[in-house]
Design a protein around this motif. Structure first.
Motif: not given
Length: 201
Positions: A107-126
């Motif tokens: 989540g978080g805020s993008s230019a004042g607009v709430a975000s639904a995004a989720v980013d995942v980084y795995e230890s494998s590099g993916r």
């Protein structure tokens, strides 16, 4: 093993220091910090995966209308920096969760607009990403093993919802709290979630 350091990042001055945990004293500045003197970020999200500290997103020069997708990683074992592929959505104030094998920025805020995004980084590099069922500007997150719990959705109609997803890639799902506690804090101990504070919806 990563030394038991506390990290204090002063992005406005492009300086990062490491601090000994006991006794608490300044040791040294960290070498090789990316030069962002003219491009500092506020509202950066941080997470630790093994020996690495991730610094993701933020608002460029403190301007909430200029969200960043930059992800910088400091490897404490080699005292080196890496810049990864960016977040799927440029944003600030995302919540961070981690397991033994992955980190997630939620989540978080993008230019004042709430975000639904989720980013995942795995230890494998993916890297992989997906969207929650609704935007969430100030998420509360906690992790139990590979499962991440997200609470604090902006819309009153789903304010009792606790969304869950797996850092190993299992489909997201959700549960409902027995009562609505807006702006409550959330933490996990073992396999139990704890909610405290907030106010009734």
């Amino acid at each position: 093993m990563m030394e038991n350091w506390l990290f204090n990042i002063l992005l406005a001055s492009s300086v990062m220091f490491r601090v000994a945990s006991a006794p608490c004293s300044w040791l040294s500045s960290l070498p090789g910090f990316p030069d962002v003197a003219a491009d500092y970020r506020t509202g950066v999200s941080t997470a630790v995966l093994k020996d690495s500290v991730f610094f993701a997103g933020g608002d460029v020069s403190g301007d909430s209308n200029r969200p960043s997708d930059v992800v910088d990683v400091y490897d404490a074992s080699s005292a080196s920096w890496t810049r990864l592929a960016g977040l799927a959505v440029s944003r600030s104030w995302a919540a961070a969760a981690a397991s033994d094998s992955a980190v997630a920025f939620v989540g978080g805020s993008s230019a004042g607009v709430a975000s639904a995004a989720v980013d995942v980084y795995e230890s494998s590099g993916r890297w992989w990403s997906f969207n929650l069922s609704a935007p969430i500007s100030r998420p509360r997150v906690a992790s139990v093993g590979e499962t991440v719990f997200v609470y604090g959705f902006d819309q009153p109609t789903i304010s009792q919802r606790v969304e869950t997803f797996s850092l190993s890639g299992q489909p997201p799902s959700h549960v409902l709290l027995p009562r609505c506690q807006q702006q409550a804090s959330m933490a996990a101990i073992g396999d139990t979630l704890y909610f405290a504070g907030g106010f009734d919806c």
